[in-house]
Design an enzyme around this catalytic site. Structure first.
Site, PDB file in Angstrom:
ATOM      1  N   ARG A  53     -29.840 -15.039  16.852  1.00  0.00           N
ATOM      2  CA  ARG A  53     -29.526 -13.037  16.109  1.00  0.00           C
ATOM      3  C   ARG A  53     -30.731 -13.405  14.386  1.00  0.00           C
ATOM      4  NH1 ARG A  53     -24.681 -11.736  12.279  1.00  0.00           N
ATOM      5  NH2 ARG A  53     -25.003  -9.252  11.791  1.00  0.00           N
ATOM      6  N   HIS A  54     -31.102 -12.379  14.257  1.00  0.00           N
ATOM      7  CA  HIS A  54     -31.674 -11.512  12.961  1.00  0.00           C
ATOM      8  C   HIS A  54     -31.439 -12.226  11.649  1.00  0.00           C
ATOM      9  CE1 HIS A  54     -28.699  -8.923  11.737  1.00  0.00           C
ATOM     10  NE2 HIS A  54     -29.211  -8.074  13.079  1.00  0.00           N
ATOM     11  N   ARG A  57     -29.756  -8.387   6.393  1.00  0.00           N
ATOM     12  CA  ARG A  57     -29.744  -7.794   6.025  1.00  0.00           C
ATOM     13  C   ARG A  57     -28.566  -6.812   5.407  1.00  0.00           C
ATOM     14  NH1 ARG A  57     -25.480  -5.533   8.383  1.00  0.00           N
ATOM     15  NH2 ARG A  57     -24.514  -5.701  10.960  1.00  0.00           N
ATOM     16  N   ARG A 121     -35.744  -4.840  11.915  1.00  0.00           N
ATOM     17  CA  ARG A 121     -34.936  -6.425  11.277  1.00  0.00           C
ATOM     18  C   ARG A 121     -34.900  -7.513  12.536  1.00  0.00           C
ATOM     19  NH1 ARG A 121     -30.821  -3.062  12.315  1.00  0.00           N
ATOM     20  NH2 ARG A 121     -28.833  -3.529  14.276  1.00  0.00           N
ATOM     21  N   HIS A 304     -29.382 -10.136  18.697  1.00  0.00           N
ATOM     22  CA  HIS A 304     -28.645  -9.351  17.850  1.00  0.00           C
ATOM     23  C   HIS A 304     -27.160 -10.212  18.043  1.00  0.00           C
ATOM     24  CE1 HIS A 304     -30.800  -5.468  16.238  1.00  0.00           C
ATOM     25  NE2 HIS A 304     -30.801  -5.436  18.064  1.00  0.00           N
ATOM     26  N   ASP A 305     -26.028 -10.157  17.086  1.00  0.00           N
ATOM     27  CA  ASP A 305     -24.742 -10.482  17.127  1.00  0.00           C
ATOM     28  C   ASP A 305     -24.176 -10.411  18.578  1.00  0.00           C
ATOM     29  OD1 ASP A 305     -24.514  -7.722  15.921  1.00  0.00           O
ATOM     30  OD2 ASP A 305     -22.557  -9.014  14.905  1.00  0.00           O
TER      31      ASP A 305
END
Length: 434
Positions: A53-54, A57, A121, A304-305
């Site tokens: 995941r990023h 943010r 992101r 992403h999540d």
């Protein structure tokens, strides 16, 4: 005396047998332990695939009564923060440490493939990650003052990315399943204990009760908690109504919304349409990487999540928890002996502890690759567009047919032209003869 005379030979024999037994054990250990060590040494890492995941943010949006709007954040909504950059840089350094001796010290294009969703992101996250993983040395040090080097990151348009971008917008059938889930009896039972609590949120948030409990309710719960969490992380003052108790309940509701997205109702079909697509890609990547002359050693997916949530739901290893910033799922393929492969999975959701081993149901943690493929085959969709409910795309067939028609027409015209030229020559020859 007679008794002592009689027992001495018996005692001596027993002692001799004990010595022989000990010597035999030592010989056995000297022979077998090197073999065991050799067998263990034959476990060689062949490929690592990481899905992360990023980093941290800003919120993706605010709620109606939020006093902090987009201009309250330096780079706007949904953007990677300085904290997020550091989190990804740390993850990159961890990958370097974990795979020391496996990866080259310097970046090698044939060994590494990197893909990200087409979102600021995630693109920035993987670049920060790569800065920690492959700091330039030797010939790659293009500027002594800048310990960074450009490394290619691949992506495709967000709307076309149904492998890493998990959303109802790309798949009509998945959208239908999520809507059915939200309206299902089982989901209403999960939501029921929180109805009174949701009523208390109206004045503070600006949402109506119908919005909070309606079709978009789960998404609103997610937005509320996420926005408040981001603001708290970055030392923004929270409204008086956002107490610790409220935050705890919102977090529980966010987990319920995650369950609605990937589970609760028709979990298997949802898995095929979302996380199963990534599982299929992982298996294909492994097959390609283990086929000579491939030199691929590391594949990285920045996402992403929801990507990790869908993956865990598809593998049926979800623990009901959200994937925190910079969390990472590992697939590691090992060669055991001669052309025998196993796969191990780990999940890193805390930089202070080692990654947690993940075991798929029906197999050991170090799962034979053939068994892993067999166990995951039910969630691997063969025709994603068809499963999603898209009508057959005939446009390519039409183009193909038109191309063939043009080619045939060109050939006919060419033949007519040749025949015309031939006839003119014959006529001219006949005229000159006369």
């Amino acid at each position: 005396m007679l008794c002592n005379t009689l027992t001495m030979p018996s005692t001596f024999t027993a002692a001799r047998r004990s010595i022989y037994f000990l010597l035999s054990c030592l010989v056995f250990l000297n022979v077998c332990f090197p073999l065991l060590g050799q067998s263990a040494g034959e476990k060689n890492l062949k490929l690592a695939i990481v899905v992360f995941r990023h980093g941290d943010r800003s919120p993706v949006q605010s709620y109606p009564n939020d006093k902090y709007k987009e201009d309250s954040w330096p780079d706007g909504f949904g953007q990677l923060t300085q904290l997020g950059i550091n989190q990804q840089f740390e993850l990159g350094k961890y990958l370097r440490k974990r795979y020391t001796g496996f990866l080259n010290e310097t970046y090698t294009a044939q060994e590494v493939f990197v893909r990200s969703t087409d979102v600021d992101r995630t693109l920035m996250s993987v670049q920060a990650n790569l800065a920690g993983l492959f700091p330039p040395t030797g010939r790659q040090l293009w500027n002594p003052s800048i310990p960074w080097q450009p490394i290619p990151v691949h992506t495709i348009p967000y709307a076309n990315d149904y492998m890493l971008h998990i959303t109802t917008k790309t798949c009509p059938r998945f959208d239908q399943l999520v809507n059915e889930t939200v309206n299902s009896e089982i989901f209403n039972e999960l939501k029921k204990p929180y109805l009174d609590f949701l009523k208390t949120l109206q004045n503070g948030t600006g949402y109506t009760f119908d919005q909070l409990v309606g079709q978009k309710g789960p998404y609103i719960w997610w937005i509320l908690y996420d926005t408040l969490f981001c603001e708290k992380t970055h030392s923004f003052s929270l409204p008086d109504w956002a107490t610790d108790t409220v935050m705890e309940k919102l977090h529980r509701l966010q987990l319920i919304s995650l369950d609605a997205f990937f589970g609760v109702y028709k979990h298997h079909e949802k898995s095929k349409l979302m996380g199963g697509v990534l599982v299929k890609a992982v298996i294909e990547n492994i097959t390609q990487a283990l086929t000579p002359p491939s030199k691929r050693k590391l594949i990285m997916y920045s996402a992403h999540d929801t990507t990790i949530g869908a993956l865990h739901a598809a593998l049926n290893v979800s623990n009901g928890m959200l994937a925190p910033y910079a969390s990472c799922h590992f697939f590691e393929v090992y060669e055991i002996g001669n052309k025998s492969y196993t796969i191990e999975m780990y999940f890193r959701n805390d930089s202070n502890v080692d990654p947690h081993p993940i075991t798929i149901n029906g197999c050991s943690h170090s799962c034979p690759l053939e068994k892993f493929i067999e166990l995951t085959s039910p969630i691997v969709v063969q025709d994603w567009r068809k499963e999603c409910g898209f009508k057959a795309d005939t446009s390519s067939d039409k183009v193909h047919a038109l191309t063939i028609a043009v080619i045939i027409l060109s050939i006919i015209l060419f033949c007519l032209l040749v025949m015309l030229c031939f006839c003119r020559k014959r006529l001219k020859a006949s005229y000159e003869t006369v």
